[in-house]
Structures are given as structure tokens and as C-alpha cells.
Scaffold this active site. Structure first.
Site, PDB file in Angstrom:
ATOM      1  N   HIS A  67      -1.830  -5.222  -1.919  1.00 22.17           N
ATOM      2  CA  HIS A  67      -3.206  -5.537  -2.301  1.00 22.17           C
ATOM      3  C   HIS A  67      -3.467  -7.041  -2.203  1.00 22.17           C
ATOM      4  O   HIS A  67      -4.451  -7.481  -1.605  1.00 22.17           O
ATOM      5  CB  HIS A  67      -3.448  -5.030  -3.736  1.00 22.17           C
ATOM      6  CG  HIS A  67      -4.806  -5.325  -4.274  1.00 22.17           C
ATOM      7  ND1 HIS A  67      -5.769  -4.360  -4.383  1.00 22.17           N
ATOM      8  CD2 HIS A  67      -5.362  -6.470  -4.748  1.00 22.17           C
ATOM      9  CE1 HIS A  67      -6.855  -4.893  -4.897  1.00 22.17           C
ATOM     10  NE2 HIS A  67      -6.628  -6.185  -5.135  1.00 22.17           N
ATOM     11  N   GLU A  68      -2.576  -7.822  -2.776  1.00 23.12           N
ATOM     12  CA  GLU A  68      -2.748  -9.278  -2.759  1.00 23.12           C
ATOM     13  C   GLU A  68      -2.594  -9.849  -1.348  1.00 23.12           C
ATOM     14  O   GLU A  68      -3.280 -10.802  -0.982  1.00 23.12           O
ATOM     15  CB  GLU A  68      -1.767  -9.950  -3.720  1.00 23.12           C
ATOM     16  CG  GLU A  68      -1.909  -9.521  -5.166  1.00 23.12           C
ATOM     17  CD  GLU A  68      -3.322  -9.600  -5.711  1.00 23.12           C
ATOM     18  OE1 GLU A  68      -4.077 -10.515  -5.310  1.00 23.12           O
ATOM     19  OE2 GLU A  68      -3.699  -8.752  -6.527  1.00 23.12           O
ATOM     20  N   HIS A  71      -5.892  -9.640   0.475  1.00 19.23           N
ATOM     21  CA  HIS A  71      -6.731 -10.795   0.152  1.00 19.23           C
ATOM     22  C   HIS A  71      -6.281 -12.014   0.975  1.00 19.23           C
ATOM     23  O   HIS A  71      -7.092 -12.718   1.564  1.00 19.23           O
ATOM     24  CB  HIS A  71      -6.640 -11.158  -1.341  1.00 19.23           C
ATOM     25  CG  HIS A  71      -7.301 -10.200  -2.256  1.00 19.23           C
ATOM     26  ND1 HIS A  71      -8.644  -9.913  -2.224  1.00 19.23           N
ATOM     27  CD2 HIS A  71      -6.800  -9.471  -3.284  1.00 19.23           C
ATOM     28  CE1 HIS A  71      -8.944  -9.055  -3.181  1.00 19.23           C
ATOM     29  NE2 HIS A  71      -7.833  -8.763  -3.834  1.00 19.23           N
TER      30      HIS A  71
END
Length: 149
Positions: A67-68, A71
């Protein structure tokens, strides 16, 4: 798991799932309470909540890292890196990252109902956490007067 092991894991996941290198710092941050991790826009570093690993295990940690990294890579490519952006949702789905992390035990506070109001006309019950001005507000069904129980 140590910081160096986390750094190595993030670099491996980045190379495997994104075909791009992770060139910044990944670290544990014990001060994170309500989130699994965060991507820092200015430094491009990634911080991970170590409690997620302790409580939920390695699979959830990998989902948070993916998820990170979504980003991270989208931001560096000047594409939509925010949660609401189509690019972010699409990339997250492709790599199999988690949209939300699991809650940690004892983190969510459940506020109990403090006020119960009843309509004089239709007996409709309203439960509220905050007090309502009964001179100003009325029943939504029949416009009757509300009474605090």
C-alpha cells in the site's frame, strides 16, 4: 524484525511487484497508533507501525508495505497517489495490497449512548451521544415533540 530487515523487505517487494527500486528509507515508527504505515511526501520515506507485525503477522505487514509503495511509486511518477485517485486504486489492486489495515486491539474507543429521546406523537426512539435542544428539534417522522428519557 529489525530496521535493516524491514528495509531489505521493502526493497524486495518494490523490485518484485513494481519492477522499480525503492531508493529511500523504510523504518518502524512506534508512535503510529491508528494507521498501519505512512508515506512521507517530502522525504519519500516509509514508516511502518511495528504493532501490525506483532499482532497480525507477516502477511498483513506485506499488504501494508505494498500500500505504501503504491503511494511512493505513483508520487515519484507524478501520477495520482492519493487514496481517492484511480491510478492508486488500480495499482493497489494489481499488486494485491491492502486498502485498509486491521485495527489493533484496544485502539477503537466505543462511545456509549448517553441520551435517549422519544417522540410524544409516534413513540419513535432516537439515541444520541450529544444532547439535543428539544425546543428546536422535533421528530423526523411526525414532527412531534421530543422527550428526554
Amino acid at each position: 524484525m529489525k530496521q535493516t530487515e524491514l528495509q531489505q523487505l521493502v526493497e524486495e517487494i518494490s523490485a518484485t511487484y513494481f519492477n522499480r527500486p525503492f531508493l529511500h528509507v523504510a523504518r518502524f515508527n512506534k508512535r503510529l497508533k491508528t494507521t498501519g504505515g505512512r508515506y512521507l511526501l517530502e522525504s519519500h520515506d516509509i514508516e511502518i507501525n511495528p504493532k501490525q507485525l506483532e499482532v497480525h503477522g507477516m502477511d498483513d505487514l506485506i499488504g501494508i508495505i505494498k500500500h505504501e509503495l503504491c503511494h511512493y511509486h505513483l508520487h515519484l511518477l507524478n501520477r495520482g497517489y492519493k487514496h481517492r485517485d484511480r491510478d492508486f486504486k488500480q495499482l493497489l489492486n494489481e499488486v494485491g495490497g491492502t486498502r485498509f489495515c486491521q485495527t489493533l486491539p484496544g485502539q477503537r474507543r466505543t462511545e456509549s449512548v448517553k441520551y435517549i429521546y422519544t417522540c410524544k406523537g409516534c413513540n419513535q426512539r432516537y439515541t444520541r451521544k450529544r444532547k439535543v435542544d428539544t425546543r428546536r428539534f422535533v421528530c423526523g417522522k411526525c414532527s412531534g415533540k421530543l422527550i428526554l428519557k
